[in-house]
Design a protein around this motif. Structure first.
Motif, PDB file in Angstrom:
ATOM      1  N   ALA A  55      49.714  54.435 163.782  1.00  0.00           N
ATOM      2  CA  ALA A  55      50.573  55.192 162.868  1.00  0.00           C
ATOM      3  C   ALA A  55      51.588  54.271 162.190  1.00  0.00           C
ATOM      4  O   ALA A  55      51.965  54.498 161.042  1.00  0.00           O
ATOM      5  CB  ALA A  55      51.287  56.310 163.620  1.00  0.00           C
ATOM      6  N   GLY A  58      50.067  52.818 159.035  1.00  0.00           N
ATOM      7  CA  GLY A  58      50.274  53.787 157.976  1.00  0.00           C
ATOM      8  C   GLY A  58      49.215  53.878 156.896  1.00  0.00           C
ATOM      9  O   GLY A  58      49.379  54.641 155.957  1.00  0.00           O
ATOM     10  N   ARG A  63      45.076  56.552 159.610  1.00  0.00           N
ATOM     11  CA  ARG A  63      45.243  58.010 159.648  1.00  0.00           C
ATOM     12  C   ARG A  63      43.942  58.695 160.062  1.00  0.00           C
ATOM     13  O   ARG A  63      43.948  59.650 160.836  1.00  0.00           O
ATOM     14  CB  ARG A  63      45.701  58.530 158.293  1.00  0.00           C
ATOM     15  N   ARG A  64      42.823  58.182 159.608  1.00  0.00           N
ATOM     16  CA  ARG A  64      41.527  58.776 159.979  1.00  0.00           C
ATOM     17  C   ARG A  64      41.198  58.501 161.435  1.00  0.00           C
ATOM     18  O   ARG A  64      40.638  59.356 162.122  1.00  0.00           O
ATOM     19  CB  ARG A  64      40.430  58.243 159.066  1.00  0.00           C
ATOM     20  N   SER A  67      43.328  60.859 163.420  1.00  0.00           N
ATOM     21  CA  SER A  67      42.818  62.228 163.269  1.00  0.00           C
ATOM     22  C   SER A  67      41.557  62.461 164.080  1.00  0.00           C
ATOM     23  O   SER A  67      41.258  63.596 164.457  1.00  0.00           O
ATOM     24  CB  SER A  67      42.527  62.528 161.794  1.00  0.00           C
ATOM     25  N   VAL A  88      49.483  65.074 163.154  1.00  0.00           N
ATOM     26  CA  VAL A  88      49.170  63.755 162.600  1.00  0.00           C
ATOM     27  C   VAL A  88      50.193  63.397 161.519  1.00  0.00           C
ATOM     28  O   VAL A  88      50.704  62.278 161.474  1.00  0.00           O
ATOM     29  CB  VAL A  88      47.731  63.723 162.048  1.00  0.00           C
ATOM     30  N   HIS A  89      50.507  64.347 160.670  1.00  0.00           N
ATOM     31  CA  HIS A  89      51.509  64.118 159.630  1.00  0.00           C
ATOM     32  C   HIS A  89      52.876  63.828 160.265  1.00  0.00           C
ATOM     33  O   HIS A  89      53.596  62.928 159.820  1.00  0.00           O
ATOM     34  CB  HIS A  89      51.586  65.335 158.709  1.00  0.00           C
ATOM     35  N   PHE A  92      52.879  60.230 161.588  1.00  0.00           N
ATOM     36  CA  PHE A  92      52.941  59.190 160.565  1.00  0.00           C
ATOM     37  C   PHE A  92      54.253  59.200 159.789  1.00  0.00           C
ATOM     38  O   PHE A  92      54.751  58.132 159.421  1.00  0.00           O
ATOM     39  CB  PHE A  92      51.762  59.329 159.593  1.00  0.00           C
ATOM     40  N   THR A  93      54.815  60.368 159.518  1.00  0.00           N
ATOM     41  CA  THR A  93      56.002  60.417 158.663  1.00  0.00           C
ATOM     42  C   THR A  93      57.314  60.421 159.438  1.00  0.00           C
ATOM     43  O   THR A  93      58.305  59.878 158.953  1.00  0.00           O
ATOM     44  CB  THR A  93      55.969  61.658 157.758  1.00  0.00           C
TER      45      THR A  93
END
Length: 185
Positions: A55, A58, A63-64, A67, A88-89, A92-93
């Motif tokens: 993560a 980025g 991300r995949r 996920s 997941v969002h 990452f954020t």
């Protein structure tokens, strides 16, 4: 079939074990800390730390990959303004920028006692969201400055020791060098 020798198993098979670990990691990222057995906490810690490292990268590939492990596609978190987003969002954020200064050790396991029913050792696994201490940052910066100074000093010394070919050609021969040779004989 012989018993597998790859350590403690959490479920009946490898697919069940992967599902348990994925669910534990999802809950950890959603809540920030979870209470589970010590064995499960020790097994989910490396997985969670690998996912956080991905993560921090980025990019889309990371991300995949995350996920594929965290299969929670439905919105579970809300930002307070009515917008829902996935775990997941959130990872990452929100969480990855908090771990930007940290080079590992994103989780902490604390033993909390035993469970009443089966006397299993319980533990709390939590995300370490405290910032890296200022003292550690200063020590890291000082160590880097020391390395840079040593490298510069070594390059200066090597330049002073090894004269260039041009300097060797242009350097005049001392006039009394022949006199010293005659006196030595």
């Amino acid at each position: 079939m012989p018993t597998p020798t790859k350590g403690a198993r959490l479920g009946g098979g490898s697919a069940h074990e992967r599902a348990i670990l994925a669910n534990l990691a999802t809950s950890l990222f959603e809540h920030g800390r979870i209470t589970t057995t010590l064995t499960r906490a020790k097994r989910v810690q490396p997985l969670a730390e690998r996912l956080i490292t991905k993560a921090k990268r980025g990019d889309l590939h990371a991300r995949r990959q995350v996920s594929a492990v965290i299969r929670n596609k439905t919105p579970r978190r809300w930002d307070g303004e009515g917008d829902a987003y996935t775990i997941v969002h959130h990872l990452f954020t929100d969480l990855a920028p908090k771990f930007a200064e940290r080079n590992g050790g994103y989780t902490r396991i604390t033993k909390v006692g035993t469970r009443k029913g089966d006397n299993a050792q319980l533990a709390v696994i939590e995300l370490v969201l405290e910032p890296v201490s200022a003292k550690q940052a200063v020590v890291r910066e000082a160590a880097g400055a020391t390395k840079r100074a040593a490298k510069e000093q070594a390059s200066d010394e090597s330049a002073a020791i090894e004269p260039t070919a041009e300097a060797a050609v242009e350097a005049p021969e001392p006039a009394d060098a022949g006199a010293e040779d005659k006196a030595a004989e």
